[in-house]
Design a protein around this motif. Structure first.
Motif, PDB file in Angstrom:
ATOM      1  N   ILE A  18      -2.384 -11.777  -6.937  1.00  0.00           N
ATOM      2  CA  ILE A  18      -1.810 -10.524  -5.955  1.00  0.00           C
ATOM      3  C   ILE A  18      -1.847  -8.874  -6.673  1.00  0.00           C
ATOM      4  O   ILE A  18      -2.742  -7.431  -5.555  1.00  0.00           O
ATOM      5  CB  ILE A  18      -0.143 -10.552  -5.807  1.00  0.00           C
ATOM      6  CG1 ILE A  18      -0.576 -11.451  -4.606  1.00  0.00           C
ATOM      7  CG2 ILE A  18       0.023  -8.915  -5.126  1.00  0.00           C
ATOM      8  CD1 ILE A  18       0.788 -11.635  -4.164  1.00  0.00           C
ATOM      9  N   PRO A  19      -2.069  -8.550  -8.104  1.00  0.00           N
ATOM     10  CA  PRO A  19      -2.789  -6.858  -8.355  1.00  0.00           C
ATOM     11  C   PRO A  19      -4.035  -6.817  -8.275  1.00  0.00           C
ATOM     12  O   PRO A  19      -3.680  -5.794  -7.679  1.00  0.00           O
ATOM     13  CB  PRO A  19      -1.504  -7.113  -9.988  1.00  0.00           C
ATOM     14  CG  PRO A  19      -1.009  -7.674 -10.109  1.00  0.00           C
ATOM     15  CD  PRO A  19      -1.435  -9.623  -9.312  1.00  0.00           C
ATOM     16  N   ASP A  20      -4.676  -7.464  -7.845  1.00  0.00           N
ATOM     17  CA  ASP A  20      -6.071  -7.262  -8.306  1.00  0.00           C
ATOM     18  C   ASP A  20      -6.290  -7.588  -7.098  1.00  0.00           C
ATOM     19  O   ASP A  20      -6.992  -6.395  -6.571  1.00  0.00           O
ATOM     20  CB  ASP A  20      -6.741  -8.558  -8.997  1.00  0.00           C
ATOM     21  CG  ASP A  20      -7.240  -7.671 -10.551  1.00  0.00           C
ATOM     22  OD1 ASP A  20      -6.621  -7.230 -10.696  1.00  0.00           O
ATOM     23  OD2 ASP A  20      -6.965  -9.058 -11.702  1.00  0.00           O
ATOM     24  N   ALA A  21      -5.781  -8.022  -5.896  1.00  0.00           N
ATOM     25  CA  ALA A  21      -6.170  -7.676  -4.723  1.00  0.00           C
ATOM     26  C   ALA A  21      -5.557  -6.579  -4.257  1.00  0.00           C
ATOM     27  O   ALA A  21      -6.659  -6.246  -3.047  1.00  0.00           O
ATOM     28  CB  ALA A  21      -5.662  -9.051  -3.919  1.00  0.00           C
ATOM     29  N   ASP A  51      -2.756  -4.042   1.762  1.00  0.00           N
ATOM     30  CA  ASP A  51      -2.237  -2.914   1.496  1.00  0.00           C
ATOM     31  C   ASP A  51      -0.606  -2.543   0.952  1.00  0.00           C
ATOM     32  O   ASP A  51      -0.552  -2.478   0.200  1.00  0.00           O
ATOM     33  CB  ASP A  51      -1.448  -1.942   2.552  1.00  0.00           C
ATOM     34  CG  ASP A  51      -2.820  -1.758   3.840  1.00  0.00           C
ATOM     35  OD1 ASP A  51      -4.339  -1.592   2.923  1.00  0.00           O
ATOM     36  OD2 ASP A  51      -2.930  -2.262   4.602  1.00  0.00           O
ATOM     37  N   PHE A  52      -0.040  -3.234   1.548  1.00  0.00           N
ATOM     38  CA  PHE A  52       1.181  -4.343   1.170  1.00  0.00           C
ATOM     39  C   PHE A  52       1.204  -5.428   0.213  1.00  0.00           C
ATOM     40  O   PHE A  52       0.414  -6.270   0.474  1.00  0.00           O
ATOM     41  CB  PHE A  52       2.134  -3.638   1.591  1.00  0.00           C
ATOM     42  CG  PHE A  52       2.790  -3.059   2.033  1.00  0.00           C
ATOM     43  CD1 PHE A  52       4.260  -2.076   1.532  1.00  0.00           C
ATOM     44  CD2 PHE A  52       1.826  -2.311   3.170  1.00  0.00           C
ATOM     45  CE1 PHE A  52       3.816  -1.026   2.461  1.00  0.00           C
ATOM     46  CE2 PHE A  52       2.152  -1.523   4.236  1.00  0.00           C
ATOM     47  CZ  PHE A  52       3.517   0.109   3.898  1.00  0.00           C
ATOM     48  N   GLY A  53       2.401  -5.408  -1.104  1.00  0.00           N
ATOM     49  CA  GLY A  53       2.341  -6.618  -1.939  1.00  0.00           C
ATOM     50  C   GLY A  53       3.846  -6.999  -2.907  1.00  0.00           C
ATOM     51  O   GLY A  53       4.275  -5.544  -2.925  1.00  0.00           O
ATOM     52  N   ASP A  54       3.941  -7.979  -3.307  1.00  0.00           N
ATOM     53  CA  ASP A  54       5.366  -8.010  -4.270  1.00  0.00           C
ATOM     54  C   ASP A  54       4.473  -9.059  -5.477  1.00  0.00           C
ATOM     55  O   ASP A  54       3.220  -9.878  -5.625  1.00  0.00           O
ATOM     56  CB  ASP A  54       6.417  -8.912  -3.631  1.00  0.00           C
ATOM     57  CG  ASP A  54       5.722  -9.914  -2.754  1.00  0.00           C
ATOM     58  OD1 ASP A  54       4.467 -10.459  -2.494  1.00  0.00           O
ATOM     59  OD2 ASP A  54       6.347 -10.086  -1.704  1.00  0.00           O
ATOM     60  N   ILE A  55       4.607  -7.898  -6.248  1.00  0.00           N
ATOM     61  CA  ILE A  55       4.131  -8.574  -7.952  1.00  0.00           C
ATOM     62  C   ILE A  55       4.844  -9.281  -8.812  1.00  0.00           C
ATOM     63  O   ILE A  55       5.527  -7.950  -8.840  1.00  0.00           O
ATOM     64  CB  ILE A  55       3.486  -7.234  -8.586  1.00  0.00           C
ATOM     65  CG1 ILE A  55       2.068  -6.698  -7.458  1.00  0.00           C
ATOM     66  CG2 ILE A  55       2.898  -7.252  -9.959  1.00  0.00           C
ATOM     67  CD1 ILE A  55       1.686  -5.370  -7.673  1.00  0.00           C
ATOM     68  N   ILE A  56       4.859  -9.790  -8.840  1.00  0.00           N
ATOM     69  CA  ILE A  56       5.905 -10.387 -10.378  1.00  0.00           C
ATOM     70  C   ILE A  56       5.570  -9.800 -12.113  1.00  0.00           C
ATOM     71  O   ILE A  56       4.515 -10.148 -12.591  1.00  0.00           O
ATOM     72  CB  ILE A  56       6.320 -12.095 -10.432  1.00  0.00           C
ATOM     73  CG1 ILE A  56       6.033 -12.757  -8.822  1.00  0.00           C
ATOM     74  CG2 ILE A  56       6.794 -12.938 -11.900  1.00  0.00           C
ATOM     75  CD1 ILE A  56       6.211 -13.927  -9.269  1.00  0.00           C
ATOM     76  N   LEU A  68       7.493  -5.848  -8.339  1.00  0.00           N
ATOM     77  CA  LEU A  68       7.747  -4.529  -7.750  1.00  0.00           C
ATOM     78  C   LEU A  68       7.256  -4.252  -6.376  1.00  0.00           C
ATOM     79  O   LEU A  68       6.623  -5.674  -5.977  1.00  0.00           O
ATOM     80  CB  LEU A  68       6.415  -3.692  -8.253  1.00  0.00           C
ATOM     81  CG  LEU A  68       6.502  -3.756  -9.620  1.00  0.00           C
ATOM     82  CD1 LEU A  68       5.276  -3.167 -10.259  1.00  0.00           C
ATOM     83  CD2 LEU A  68       7.182  -2.490  -9.578  1.00  0.00           C
ATOM     84  N   LEU A  69       7.667  -3.919  -5.169  1.00  0.00           N
ATOM     85  CA  LEU A  69       7.056  -4.002  -4.041  1.00  0.00           C
ATOM     86  C   LEU A  69       6.302  -2.979  -4.334  1.00  0.00           C
ATOM     87  O   LEU A  69       5.823  -2.297  -4.333  1.00  0.00           O
ATOM     88  CB  LEU A  69       8.176  -3.659  -3.295  1.00  0.00           C
ATOM     89  CG  LEU A  69       9.634  -4.468  -2.798  1.00  0.00           C
ATOM     90  CD1 LEU A  69      10.113  -3.944  -1.780  1.00  0.00           C
ATOM     91  CD2 LEU A  69       9.334  -5.853  -2.575  1.00  0.00           C
TER      92      LEU A  69
END
Length: 339
Positions: free
Chosen positions: A78-81, A88-93, A242-243
């Motif tokens: 997800i961070p790289d995507a 545009d938005f995502g949640d990162i562990i 993180l949101l």
């Protein structure tokens, strides 16, 4: 596989195929998440709440479409995507990325710590508002954190009763992250590295005796089917997610929409903590009933007695050194993380 290169080289093409937003001018923004839509837990429920609130607060001018269950990017992608503009938005562990996000993983170096879910989230909000290093760390990866989703306050879920630190001696306890391995050793137990998805079977087959977790997550993963003792040892809330937004998407918003997003991040934390508290209370009632999980109070003084252990202090010093090197007032920051 180098996902950074993969996403950065194919992000625009993939976004086009999927109809994903790559411009802040679009009316529909895309949220990529590892959470299944039907999970029904506080994380999934409040993600939908945020999406609905965004549409309401923008008067329907903007919307967010959620791509659930890793359908666009898996948890570690997800961070790289996001950075590549696939969403545009995502949640990162956050704890999954200690090298890329050392400052934003501060809480993970300090377990036990005295704050609960809401307090940890507010602590992270204050850090981002006060010290540019926290935002800069993410900006260097084309990311922007508009909100925070801490985990619940943790205890230990065990397959046998634990009343004192002496009962922990020789037990095998699931371990991960920065602080837990040394804390487990300081308590006289043996840390065992096992993935979350494998912990159910590990408890069931007595590969481990305990795992750090909170009641809501224990119910979500159904660990309480095979481990019937919850040790209420005050480990504090772990920092979880993180949101985040693609920084270009955020910068491309008009000032009014930016303000809505930033306020939503703060309001989300309060709503999430409320829903999580309700979830914990619900699980507590289930444990008293048919699930039959016994809650055992662990003496706080016995936990606090091990904090001066050399191994625990070495982990804490590791973050302090990194923070000082980044120009942060480490001692001032970590004062919030000490009993």
């Amino acid at each position: 596989m180098n996902y950074t290169k993969l996403f950065r080289s194919t992000g625009l093409a993939l976004a086009t195929v999927l109809g994903l937003t790559v411009s802040g001018q679009a009316e529909v923004y895309k949220w990529i998440t590892f959470k299944p839509q039907g999970a029904g837990d506080a994380q999934a429920v409040t993600t939908q709440w945020l999406v609905d609130e965004f549409a309401k607060r923008t008067g329907g001018k903007h919307e967010i479409e959620v791509f659930w269950g890793g359908s666009v990017a898996k948890t570690r992608e997800i961070p790289d995507a996001l950075a590549a503009g696939v969403g545009d938005f995502g949640d990162i562990i956050t704890p999954y990325f200690p090298d890329a996000m050392p400052m934003n993983n501060a809480v993970g170096f300090f377990i036990p710590q005295p704050m609960g879910t809401l307090e940890v989230g507010q602590f992270l909000e204050k850090l981002h508002e006060t010290y540019p290093q926290f935002k800069d760390e993410l900006a260097s990866q084309n990311l922007y954190a508009f909100g925070f989703r801490p985990l619940e306050s943790y205890g230990l879920l065990c397959t046998k009763p634990v009343n004192t630190v002496k009962d922990l001696e020789g037990l095998r306890i699931r371990s991960y992250g920065f602080a837990y391995p040394k804390l487990i050793e300081a308590l006289g137990a043996t840390p065992v590295s096992i993935a979350t998805s494998e912990a159910y079977e590990a408890l069931q087959r007595s590969i481990i005796d305990c795992t750090p977790i909170g009641p809501a997550l224990a119910r979500g993963w159904k660990y309480d089917e095979v481990a019937k003792y919850y040790i209420d040892i005050p480990l504090g809330a772990s920092f979880g997610h993180l949101l985040a937004m693609n920084l270009d998407s955020y910068n491309g918003m008009d000032d009014e929409t930016k303000a809505i997003v930033d306020q939503l991040g703060k309001d989300y934390l309060v709503e999430y903590a409320r829903v999580l508290d309700e979830d914990r209370a619900r699980v507590g009632e289930l444990w008293k009933g048919d699930l039959g999980v016994e809650v055992i109070e662990f003496p706080q003084d016995e936990l606090l007695a091990v904090i001066d252990d050399a191994g625990i202090q070495a982990v804490r010093q590791e973050w302090i050194d990194k923070a000082n090197a980044a120009g942060l007032p480490a001692d001032e920051i970590v004062s919030n993380l000490k009993f």
